[in-house]
Design a protein around this motif. Structure first.
Motif, mmCIF file in Angstrom:
data_model
loop_
_atom_site.group_PDB
_atom_site.id
_atom_site.type_symbol
_atom_site.label_atom_id
_atom_site.label_comp_id
_atom_site.label_asym_id
_atom_site.label_seq_id
_atom_site.Cartn_x
_atom_site.Cartn_y
_atom_site.Cartn_z
ATOM 1 N N UNK A 165 0.829 -1.207 0.000
ATOM 2 C CA UNK A 165 0.000 0.000 0.000
ATOM 3 C C UNK A 165 0.868 1.265 0.000
ATOM 4 N N UNK A 166 1.991 1.160 0.694
ATOM 5 C CA UNK A 166 2.858 2.338 0.821
ATOM 6 C C UNK A 166 3.373 2.786 -0.548
ATOM 7 N N UNK A 167 3.713 1.817 -1.369
ATOM 8 C CA UNK A 167 4.188 2.126 -2.718
ATOM 9 C C UNK A 167 3.176 3.000 -3.459
ATOM 10 N N UNK A 168 1.906 2.597 -3.345
ATOM 11 C CA UNK A 168 0.875 3.330 -4.072
ATOM 12 C C UNK A 168 0.593 4.698 -3.461
ATOM 13 N N UNK A 169 0.646 4.794 -2.133
ATOM 14 C CA UNK A 169 0.361 6.099 -1.541
ATOM 15 C C UNK A 169 1.513 7.072 -1.829
ATOM 16 N N UNK B 146 -11.153 2.194 2.689
ATOM 17 C CA UNK B 146 -11.639 2.675 1.397
ATOM 18 C C UNK B 146 -10.543 2.805 0.335
ATOM 19 N N UNK B 147 -9.328 2.917 0.804
ATOM 20 C CA UNK B 147 -8.199 3.068 -0.095
ATOM 21 C C UNK B 147 -7.633 1.703 -0.493
ATOM 22 N N UNK B 148 -7.329 0.876 0.499
ATOM 23 C CA UNK B 148 -6.614 -0.362 0.180
ATOM 24 C C UNK B 148 -7.510 -1.429 -0.436
ATOM 25 N N UNK B 149 -8.808 -1.308 -0.202
ATOM 26 C CA UNK B 149 -9.715 -2.288 -0.796
ATOM 27 C C UNK B 149 -9.570 -2.252 -2.322
ATOM 28 N N UNK B 150 -9.314 -1.064 -2.834
ATOM 29 C CA UNK B 150 -9.169 -0.896 -4.281
ATOM 30 C C UNK B 150 -7.905 -1.600 -4.774
ATOM 31 N N UNK B 151 -6.833 -1.397 -4.027
ATOM 32 C CA UNK B 151 -5.554 -2.004 -4.409
ATOM 33 C C UNK B 151 -5.643 -3.529 -4.318
ATOM 34 N N UNK B 152 -6.208 -4.003 -3.225
ATOM 35 C CA UNK B 152 -6.303 -5.452 -3.054
ATOM 36 C C UNK B 152 -7.191 -6.093 -4.117
ATOM 37 N N UNK B 153 -8.315 -5.464 -4.377
ATOM 38 C CA UNK B 153 -9.203 -6.041 -5.381
ATOM 39 C C UNK B 153 -8.511 -6.111 -6.740
#
Length: 480
Positions: free
Chosen positions: A88-92, A194-201
């Motif tokens: 997640x950190x990479x994306x943020x 709300x943020x990481x659910x997108x990345x995980x999906x």
RNA sequence: GUCCCCUUCGUUUAGUGGUCUAGGACAUCGGGUUUUCAUCUCGACAACAGGGGUUCGAACCCCCUAGGGGAUGCCA
């Protein structure tokens, strides 16, 4: 096709979540899709391992099988969000670098104040964008003050977000109505749902997001994130919620809501799955008790109801009783035994053949597996407690007449028909009829005025035991 | 407050413009079976939230109102 169930391990699996899991499971089976189990444990304060464990157990008990999960690697892991923070950190970092997100130094207290004020003046509580464009000096100043920043996602103004939902149809939001720039990473560095659910999906290649309607208003935020990251979005299907009889979201005060409790009370998983799948859906023929294969072949995302359904505990019980009655003998016998032990009976002390016959007979009277003890008492307790009314009956003239003639009658009947003839012969001997005849006959064998067919009961008990019971009542209520 | 979703018997649903005097299931009530209770069976009760349109015709399409739900969190 890949679907997922993503519980947060902050308590027991309850009916609402179980329903989401069940629908995902049924749809996965229908389309031969993968079902991914993901643990959403980013609420560090409330998430527990025990809770995760019990949720997994409950899912298994319900018969839900996932193809990938924390215990089953399918190449898209790890499957616990707490183990994916570096991802997640990479994306943020990327979002911040691209100016799509920014550090916000407002403290929780300051934000609470702003929210409270907004509420009082009747405005929507939207983040005012105070930290949207801070200079390097300002940031440094906050850092020197010891403030730890959150990361906020920059929400574009007046942007239309259109969702094609498989259940709800087309739903349109405007970005102005979602509360402004929202936090995607907490001040302690833990990212937000709300943020990481997108990345995980995306990373878990989820194609269809099937979840409760309570997530519908989160969806625009998630879509905005997906757009900012250049992700393709999954297909959405938002199911109507399950409610209590007061039409409020189902919760503890409505009765049992935890799946574990249903198990311990003696509901069959098949019955629970069947009932829950009928909430917001109906079969083609209107039949309600269906084999899981039939549910799978008929149910679909586009024939689920749009409106919330009230959970009807009575109907579930009715359905459970049906399942208990029609279950396979061997299977239900095995399931019933633990409940019989729990009712205080030492199973090993009874003749197996007798026990099996009695249990399989008694199951026809059970709504719950845990009812078995109460229905088996007439077979297992040779010195049954007698209630006041029954006692009166046994002491009555008719009762005494029967107590005194029963032994002789029963002893002299042929082996193959003693049970069927017992009442008839007593009738001849005593001249009694109706309730005065039948009820004492039953009471002298079972100690009760009501119960299953007396002849059947006697056959299961065997003549020897029947005679013992009669002599017990004879000494207890001797002719006076 | 604002945004979003929803609205057929008490409950759950069927119904996608005429076949609807609205069908099934649970619950409730009554009859039968069971000389008991349960099962089973038969029957009864019982609904298109309200108001406007559109149409020859509306439970079904459109609008408004009302009611319910959800969201509005450094929960998920």
């Amino acid at each position: 096709m890949r679907v997922r169930f993503a519980p947060s391990p902050t308590g027991f699996l309850h009916i609402g979540n179980a329903r989401t899991a069940i629908i995902n499971h049924l749809i996965a089976k229908k389309y031969n899709a993968d079902l991914i189990l993901r643990i959403e444990d980013t609420d560090m304060e409330r998430s527990t391992k025990e809770s995760e464990k019990s949720i997994l157990e409950d899912l298994k008990w319900l018969g839900i099988e996932w193809t990938e999960g924390p215990d089953k690697d399918g190449g898209c892991g790890p499957y616990r969000q707490s183990e994916r923070f570096d991802i997640y950190k990479k994306y943020s970092d990327r979002l911040v670098k691209e100016g799509k997100a920014y550090y916000c130094y407002c403290s929780a207290e300051e934000l609470d104040e702003m929210r409270a004020e907004a509420l009082e003046t009747g405005r929507t509580s939207t983040y005012n964008g105070k930290c949207r464009s801070l200079s390097a000096e300002e940031k440094q100043k906050f850092t020197d003050e010891g403030r730890k920043p959150t990361i906020r996602f920059r929400v574009e103004e007046n942007h239309e977000i259109k969702i094609r939902d498989l259940i709800k149809g087309e739903v349109i939001f405007n970005s102005d109505n979602i509360g402004g720039d929202f936090i995607i990473v907490r001040s302690d560095g833990v990212p937000v749902y709300n943020y990481i659910v997108v990345i995980d999906d995306l990373l878990m290649k989820i194609t269809h997001v099937i979840r409760g309607e309570d997530h519908l208003s989160n969806t625009p935020k998630q879509i905005l994130i997906a757009e900012a990251l250049g992700f393709e979005r999954p297909v959405y299907a938002h199911m109507a919620l399950v409610m209590g009889d007061d039409k409020k979201k189902l919760s503890k005060r409505h009765g049992i809501t935890s799946v574990a409790l249903y198990r311990s009370e003696g509901y069959l998983p098949e019955a629970l799955v069947n009932y829950i799948s009928m909430l917001g859906w109906a079969s083609e023929t209107g039949e309600e008790i269906l084999k899981i294969e039939d549910i799978i072949s008929q149910i679909d995302l586009d024939n689920l109801a749009k409106s919330a359904a009230v959970f009807d505990f009575k109907k579930l019980k009715w359905m459970n009783a049906n399942y208990i009655r029609s279950a396979d003998d061997e299977v239900i016998y095995r399931q019933l035994l633990p409940f019989l032990s729990a009712a205080g009976y030492d199973i090993s002390s009874y003749d197996e053949n007798f026990l099996r016959k009695a249990v399989l007979f008694s199951r026809n009277y059970c709504e719950l597996l845990s009812d078995i003890g109460q229905h088996m008492e007439i077979f297992l307790n040779d010195k049954p407690a007698v209630d006041g009314e029954t006692e009166e009956l046994l002491k009555s003239e008719a009762g005494q007449l029967i107590i005194n003639s029963a032994t002789e009658v029963l002893e002299n009947l042929p082996d193959d028909s003693y049970a069927d003839q017992f009442v008839d012969v007593i009738k001849e001997k005593t001249g009694l009829k109706g309730k005065n005849l039948f009820m004492p006959c039953r009471a002298v064998i079972t100690g009760r005025m009501h119960g299953p067919d007396l002849a059947d009961t006697m056959k299961i008990l065997g003549r020897g035991k029947c005679l013992e019971r009669i002599s017990y009542f004879k000494t207890r209520y001797p002719a006076g």
